[in-house]
Scaffold this active site. Structure first.
Site, PDB file in Angstrom:
ATOM      1  N   GLY A 250       0.779  -1.237   0.000  1.00  0.00           N
ATOM      2  CA  GLY A 250       0.000   0.000   0.000  1.00  0.00           C
ATOM      3  C   GLY A 250       0.811   1.289   0.000  1.00  0.00           C
ATOM      4  O   GLY A 250       0.358   2.307  -0.521  1.00  0.00           O
TER       5      GLY A 250
ATOM      6  N   GLU B 131       4.159   4.155   5.838  1.00  0.00           N
ATOM      7  CA  GLU B 131       2.953   3.323   5.759  1.00  0.00           C
ATOM      8  C   GLU B 131       1.854   4.084   5.014  1.00  0.00           C
ATOM      9  O   GLU B 131       1.852   5.317   4.963  1.00  0.00           O
ATOM     10  CB  GLU B 131       2.556   2.944   7.198  1.00  0.00           C
TER      11      GLU B 131
ATOM     12  N   ASP C 229      -5.184   2.255  10.751  1.00  0.00           N
ATOM     13  CA  ASP C 229      -6.600   2.035  11.010  1.00  0.00           C
ATOM     14  C   ASP C 229      -6.722   1.605  12.480  1.00  0.00           C
ATOM     15  O   ASP C 229      -6.707   2.439  13.381  1.00  0.00           O
ATOM     16  CB  ASP C 229      -7.053   0.962  10.003  1.00  0.00           C
TER      17      ASP C 229
ATOM     18  N   VAL D 275     -11.094   3.700   1.990  1.00  0.00           N
ATOM     19  CA  VAL D 275     -10.585   4.473   0.857  1.00  0.00           C
ATOM     20  C   VAL D 275      -9.644   3.644  -0.010  1.00  0.00           C
ATOM     21  O   VAL D 275      -9.049   2.673   0.452  1.00  0.00           O
ATOM     22  CB  VAL D 275      -9.854   5.752   1.339  1.00  0.00           C
TER      23      VAL D 275
ATOM     24  N   ASP E 101      -5.616  -0.391  -1.766  1.00  0.00           N
ATOM     25  CA  ASP E 101      -6.420  -1.290  -2.600  1.00  0.00           C
ATOM     26  C   ASP E 101      -7.717  -1.710  -1.929  1.00  0.00           C
ATOM     27  O   ASP E 101      -7.869  -1.631  -0.708  1.00  0.00           O
ATOM     28  CB  ASP E 101      -5.625  -2.564  -2.901  1.00  0.00           C
TER      29      ASP E 101
ATOM     30  N   ARG F 298      -5.210   0.456  -6.834  1.00  0.00           N
ATOM     31  CA  ARG F 298      -3.968   1.064  -6.334  1.00  0.00           C
ATOM     32  C   ARG F 298      -3.470   2.164  -7.266  1.00  0.00           C
ATOM     33  O   ARG F 298      -2.783   3.086  -6.837  1.00  0.00           O
ATOM     34  CB  ARG F 298      -2.860   0.006  -6.210  1.00  0.00           C
TER      35      ARG F 298
HETATM   36  P1  IMP Z   1      -4.479  -1.674  10.910  1.00  0.00           P
HETATM   37  O1  IMP Z   1      -3.596  -2.806  11.295  1.00  0.00           O
HETATM   38  O2  IMP Z   1      -5.923  -1.919  11.267  1.00  0.00           O
HETATM   39  O3  IMP Z   1      -3.995  -0.327  11.379  1.00  0.00           O
HETATM   40  O4  IMP Z   1      -4.580  -1.662   9.353  1.00  0.00           O
HETATM   41  C1  IMP Z   1      -3.581  -1.258   8.551  1.00  0.00           C
HETATM   42  C2  IMP Z   1      -3.733  -1.853   7.170  1.00  0.00           C
HETATM   43  O5  IMP Z   1      -5.108  -2.130   6.809  1.00  0.00           O
HETATM   44  C3  IMP Z   1      -3.259  -0.859   6.171  1.00  0.00           C
HETATM   45  O6  IMP Z   1      -1.866  -0.964   5.978  1.00  0.00           O
HETATM   46  C4  IMP Z   1      -4.060  -1.211   4.949  1.00  0.00           C
HETATM   47  O7  IMP Z   1      -3.410  -2.224   4.236  1.00  0.00           O
HETATM   48  C5  IMP Z   1      -5.367  -1.741   5.474  1.00  0.00           C
HETATM   49  N1  IMP Z   1      -6.420  -0.695   5.476  1.00  0.00           N
HETATM   50  C6  IMP Z   1      -6.988  -0.115   6.545  1.00  0.00           C
HETATM   51  N2  IMP Z   1      -7.921   0.792   6.183  1.00  0.00           N
HETATM   52  C7  IMP Z   1      -7.919   0.798   4.828  1.00  0.00           C
HETATM   53  C8  IMP Z   1      -8.659   1.548   3.842  1.00  0.00           C
HETATM   54  O8  IMP Z   1      -9.504   2.426   4.111  1.00  0.00           O
HETATM   55  N3  IMP Z   1      -8.370   1.262   2.542  1.00  0.00           N
HETATM   56  C9  IMP Z   1      -7.450   0.324   2.174  1.00  0.00           C
HETATM   57  N4  IMP Z   1      -6.739  -0.384   3.063  1.00  0.00           N
HETATM   58  C10 IMP Z   1      -6.970  -0.152   4.380  1.00  0.00           C
HETATM   59 MG    MG Z   2      -0.754  -1.392   4.287  1.00  0.00          MG
END
Ligand code: IMP
Ligand code: MG
Length: 183
Positions: A47, A102, A106, A156, A162, A168
């Site tokens: 990403g 990064e 999220d 998003v 993606d 992407r």
């Molecule tokens: P986390 O571990 O929940 O913080 O998620 C991080 C990963 O989830 C990111 O590196 C993305 O790959 C994916 N991700 C989280 N939210 C989105 C989004 O809105 N669009 C696309 N990928 C997301």
């Molecule tokens: Mg990611």
């Protein structure tokens, strides 16, 4: 032929805003690391690839690049908290100032895991730079040093991000139409 743009409900951040903000981040990073000769930008695949490329071109100081890929167990549009390394760094980071690059934070689980894993390898310093941040979704507190944009709790795509490996290559950050998730 399917048109990528037909699947986009709205553009959240257009190309000009992205470019302007990334230029500002590059300037901040340049200033903060001005006395550092051994900076490593660590791209979290896939990403962050567009962001990393763009940011690196704008940082007018010596630095090296390396890549890591992690996957979170669980599928769909949120991560479950369990993270594993799919591709590891080639570089010994014990003599490096590491800046993790990064795409989005999220829940925070991915970066919390990466941070702990990398700290165990004893880099000179470790900081985090994310293009996007969804503060309302945070489940675990992670210290983030550079944030491009805080965004609302919407899924998003574009500029590296993606859905199911697609979108992407869109040059902006956009919100997908609900219908796309139902296919
Ligand atoms: P986390 O571990 O929940 O913080 O998620 C991080 C990963 O989830 C990111 O590196 C993305 O790959 C994916 N991700 C989280 N939210 C989105 C989004 O809105 N669009 C696309 N990928 C997301
Ligand atoms: Mg990611």
């Amino acid at each position: 032929m399917r048109d990528l743009y037909d699947d986009i409900a709205s553009v959240l951040i257009d190309e000009d805003r992205l470019q302007a903000r990334i230029q500002e981040l590059a300037q901040e990073i340049e200033d903060d690391y001005q006395d550092v000769d051994n900076l490593l930008l660590l791209c979290v695949l896939k990403g962050a690839i567009m962001f990393l490329g763009n940011l690196s071109l704008l940082i007018k100081r010596p630095h090296v690049l390396d890549f890591m890929a992690v996957s979170s167990y669980g599928s769909g549009t949120s991560s479950s908290g369990a993270v594993k390394i799919v591709l590891d760094l080639k570089t010994d980071i014990s003599d490096k100032h590491v800046l993790i690059v990064e795409d989005i934070i999220d829940s925070g689980h991915t970066l919390d895991y990466l941070r702990r894993t990398l700290l165990a390898r004893k880099p000179e310093t470790l900081r985090i730079c994310t293009l996007l941040n969804k503060p309302s979704r945070r489940e675990i507190d992670v210290q983030v040093d550079y944030i491009g944009f805080d965004i609302p709790d919407k899924f998003v795509v574009g500029y590296g991000l993606d859905f199911d490996e697609q979108y992407r290559n869109l040059p902006f950050i956009g919100v997908l139409k609900d219908a796309v998730f139902m296919n």
